[in-house]
Design a protein around this motif. Structure first.
Motif, mmCIF file in Angstrom:
data_model
loop_
_atom_site.group_PDB
_atom_site.id
_atom_site.type_symbol
_atom_site.label_atom_id
_atom_site.label_comp_id
_atom_site.label_asym_id
_atom_site.label_seq_id
_atom_site.Cartn_x
_atom_site.Cartn_y
_atom_site.Cartn_z
ATOM 1 N N GLU A 1 77.976 31.190 64.072
ATOM 2 C CA GLU A 1 79.292 30.575 64.182
ATOM 3 C C GLU A 1 80.407 31.551 63.813
ATOM 4 O O GLU A 1 81.439 31.608 64.474
ATOM 5 C CB GLU A 1 79.358 29.332 63.290
ATOM 6 C CG GLU A 1 78.435 28.215 63.742
ATOM 7 C CD GLU A 1 78.403 27.049 62.771
ATOM 8 O OE1 GLU A 1 78.967 27.178 61.652
ATOM 9 O OE2 GLU A 1 77.805 26.007 63.119
ATOM 10 N N GLN A 2 80.193 32.337 62.769
ATOM 11 C CA GLN A 2 81.220 33.266 62.297
ATOM 12 C C GLN A 2 81.520 34.349 63.328
ATOM 13 O O GLN A 2 82.664 34.799 63.460
ATOM 14 C CB GLN A 2 80.777 33.907 60.981
ATOM 15 C CG GLN A 2 81.830 34.814 60.359
ATOM 16 C CD GLN A 2 81.381 35.402 59.035
ATOM 17 O OE1 GLN A 2 80.275 35.148 58.572
ATOM 18 N NE2 GLN A 2 82.237 36.199 58.423
ATOM 19 N N LYS B 1 72.461 32.628 53.178
ATOM 20 C CA LYS B 1 73.087 31.754 54.169
ATOM 21 C C LYS B 1 72.167 31.674 55.376
ATOM 22 O O LYS B 1 71.505 32.662 55.723
ATOM 23 C CB LYS B 1 74.467 32.280 54.593
ATOM 24 C CG LYS B 1 75.532 32.197 53.496
ATOM 25 C CD LYS B 1 76.882 32.643 54.002
ATOM 26 C CE LYS B 1 77.919 32.631 52.874
ATOM 27 N NZ LYS B 1 78.161 31.286 52.352
ATOM 28 N N LYS C 1 72.575 30.225 61.281
ATOM 29 C CA LYS C 1 73.627 29.453 61.948
ATOM 30 C C LYS C 1 75.011 29.858 61.461
ATOM 31 O O LYS C 1 75.978 29.890 62.233
ATOM 32 C CB LYS C 1 73.392 27.960 61.708
ATOM 33 C CG LYS C 1 74.438 27.060 62.352
ATOM 34 C CD LYS C 1 74.170 25.599 62.025
ATOM 35 C CE LYS C 1 75.257 24.713 62.618
ATOM 36 N NZ LYS C 1 75.045 23.279 62.274
ATOM 37 N N HIS C 2 75.127 30.176 60.180
ATOM 38 C CA HIS C 2 76.410 30.581 59.596
ATOM 39 C C HIS C 2 76.964 31.812 60.311
ATOM 40 O O HIS C 2 78.149 31.870 60.654
ATOM 41 C CB HIS C 2 76.229 30.878 58.109
ATOM 42 C CG HIS C 2 77.407 31.559 57.482
ATOM 43 N ND1 HIS C 2 78.527 30.875 57.052
ATOM 44 C CD2 HIS C 2 77.651 32.878 57.217
ATOM 45 C CE1 HIS C 2 79.405 31.731 56.561
ATOM 46 N NE2 HIS C 2 78.899 32.945 56.639
#
Length: 252
Positions: free
Chosen positions: A191-192, A184, A187-188
């Protein structure tokens, strides 16, 4: 499963009980009530799965069951048993899983009961899924799930030193000295983990856990040195912000 037969006619109750015993093996316990008031008391005290409810009874009609239950949750399926004709019975389907016309046909009884059991099993699965989701939501408050080739690992937020971008992948450095490559992008994770203030993005390629910062170095530009001795650059547009916070918090 546990069922309740509510019917003012003793003969009708005994006949339905016998049919259920012979044709519906999933139903293990069959209770009986001779009027709606007695039936409601049983409903309030027992965990029922199916209620076979006659409509035409003295004092209270079977259609008044919700009135007598008041705030008691309806966690069971209702199958009406009635001598009403087809046209009148159609309206009852809105509040019941099915209906049975007297005299009750064996195949119709089996079909209605199987329909109720199917719905009940579906509800049970939904409840189980909700409970599992609730448990994982609690887990997510303290841990993050990382998909790795061999499966999924659950890591405490405190045990993560930093995330490092590697193209469309992300390298995760852990407190035990190990690292994992996750399929992943950075950015993933940004955000998480945006709601967790301990994670900070000092540079477009890094997301660090502030708890694992060992040193801020100004040599050859601003850098963070992590507890695993890895050096992380602070981009120019983040330097003033970072230093302001440090000065405010630590009164340097």
């Amino acid at each position: 499963m546990q069922a309740l037969i509510i019917d003012d006619e003793n003969k009708a109750r005994r006949l339905l009980e016998r049919l259920l015993q012979e044709q519906c093996p999933d139903i293990k316990t069959i209770l009986q009530a001779s009027d709606l008031e007695a039936g409601v008391e049983i409903i309030k005290s027992e965990k029922l799965d199916i209620v076979y409810l006659d409509i035409e009874m003295p004092k209270y009609s079977g259609l008044q069951i919700l009135e007598l239950l008041e705030d008691t949750p309806v966690n069971f399926q209702i199958i009406f048993t009635t001598a009403y004709n087809q046209y009148a019975v159609d309206a009852f389907k809105l509040s019941a899983i099915d209906y049975l016309l007297k005299p009750i046909a064996v195949e119709e009884l089996k079909a209605a009961t199987e329909k109720a059991i199917t719905v009940l099993k579906g509800q049970t699965i939904n409840h189980q899924l909700k409970d599992l989701k609730k448990a994982f939501n609690q887990l997510a408050l303290n841990k993050i799930a990382l998909e790795i080739p061999k499966g999924v690992i659950f890591i405490s937020h405190d045990d993560i030193l930093l995330f490092e971008a590697d193209g469309m992948y992300t390298k995760v450095y852990l407190d035990n000295g190990e690292s994992e490559l996750i399929c992943k992008p950075l950015k993933h994770f940004v955000e998480q983990l945006s709601n967790l203030s301990i994670f900070y993005k000092p540079h477009r390629s890094y997301l660090v856990n502030l708890k694992h910062i060992k040193e801020l170095s100004k040599k050859d530009g601003y850098h963070l040195i992590m507890t695993n001795s890895k050096t992380i650059p602070i981009s120019k547009d983040k330097r003033d912000e970072f230093m302001t916070v440090i000065n405010q918090v630590f009164n340097t």
